[in-house]
Design a protein around this motif. Structure first.
Motif, PDB file in Angstrom:
ATOM      1  N   THR A 278       0.813  -1.217   0.000  1.00 28.69           N
ATOM      2  CA  THR A 278       0.000   0.000   0.000  1.00 28.69           C
ATOM      3  C   THR A 278       0.847   1.268   0.000  1.00 28.69           C
ATOM      4  N   THR A 279       1.843   1.327   0.876  1.00 26.15           N
ATOM      5  CA  THR A 279       2.657   2.546   0.959  1.00 26.15           C
ATOM      6  C   THR A 279       3.430   2.795  -0.331  1.00 26.15           C
TER       7      THR A 279
ATOM      8  N   GLU B  22       0.904   3.957  -3.132  1.00 25.42           N
ATOM      9  CA  GLU B  22       0.443   5.328  -2.911  1.00 25.42           C
ATOM     10  C   GLU B  22       1.508   6.335  -3.330  1.00 25.42           C
TER      11      GLU B  22
END
Length: 240
Positions: free
Chosen positions: A107-108, A111
């Motif tokens: 996710t990081t 993003e």
């Protein structure tokens, strides 16, 4: 990174679109694949990325055969066709999340990459809109972002600069260089020969399904001292 060994592709009816071509794309290469319409570029590219099957020769990606180990190959490549078909019922951010999920991008990481590339292509404000509302150029930008979100070892593009505005084309060139500086490779077809001359370190020319040149851009330009790639291309086509 990409090795094409004596690859041929024959369509039904006996039409041989590609005839016994071999070439190597090494880590860090920006490799241009040029030829006239119908020369065999798209057939070769679609075989490289696993869309078309083949019976003669082999295509190896990171040491794996696209014919016998397609999943291992597709895990490390990204492909952008000349006319990207995206899921138009999704929003831009939904599509990017979908692609990131397929490649298990954390996710990081996703993003950060979405923010970086959406800002570069100036479509951040449009990511919440349905893809069906996008212009052709915006769809192409979204396809590029989706292709690089998982840091592919090999990025394959078919006529990537068609439909991009000049600023977006410059951004794509920077992304190509960035990928290759980090050890990836880029293989792309193009009719924009002045662009190929400026950014590629290697080039191959295909004519009527046969390779007529494969090597460094410097060696290609030595074929006719003082001439541009476009002039050499026309001269070689006239001779063949």
């Amino acid at each position: 990174m990409l090795k094409i060994n004596h690859f041929s592709k024959t369509y039904k009816g006996g039409v041989k679109a590609v005839d016994n071509i071999s070439l190597n794309v090494d880590e860090g290469d920006i490799f241009g694949f040029i030829g006239h319409n119908g020369a065999g570029k798209s057939t070769t590219i679609k075989s490289i990325v696993g869309i078309l099957d083949y019976e003669e020769g082999d295509i190896l990606i990171d040491g794996h055969s696209m014919r016998t180990e397609p999943l291992l190959c597709k895990q490390v490549i990204a492909y952008i066709p000349d006319n990207p078909d995206l899921y138009e019922h999704m929003t831009g951010i939904q599509y990017l999340s979908f692609i990131a999920d397929i490649f298990n991008v954390p996710t990081t990481v996703r993003e950060a990459k979405v923010k970086k590339y959406a800002d570069l292509f100036e479509i951040t404000e449009n990511l919440g809109d349905l893809i069906s509302s996008y212009s052709h150029g915006m769809k192409q930008k979204l396809a590029i972002i989706s292709a690089v979100i998982h840091d592919p070892k090999l990025l394959v593009l078919d006529e990537p600069f068609v439909g991009l505005d000049p600023k977006a084309a410059v951004t794509l060139k920077k992304i190509m260089h960035e990928l290759c500086a980090n050890g990836s490779s880029v293989f792309f077809s193009t009719h924009v020969l002045d662009t190929a001359e400026k950014i590629c370190n290697k080039v191959a020319m295909i004519n009527h399904g046969k390779l007529v040149f494969s090597g460094t851009m410097a060696d290609m330009l030595k074929e006719k001292e003082g001439s541009s790639l476009e002039e050499i291309f026309i001269d070689i086509l006239d001779q063949n």
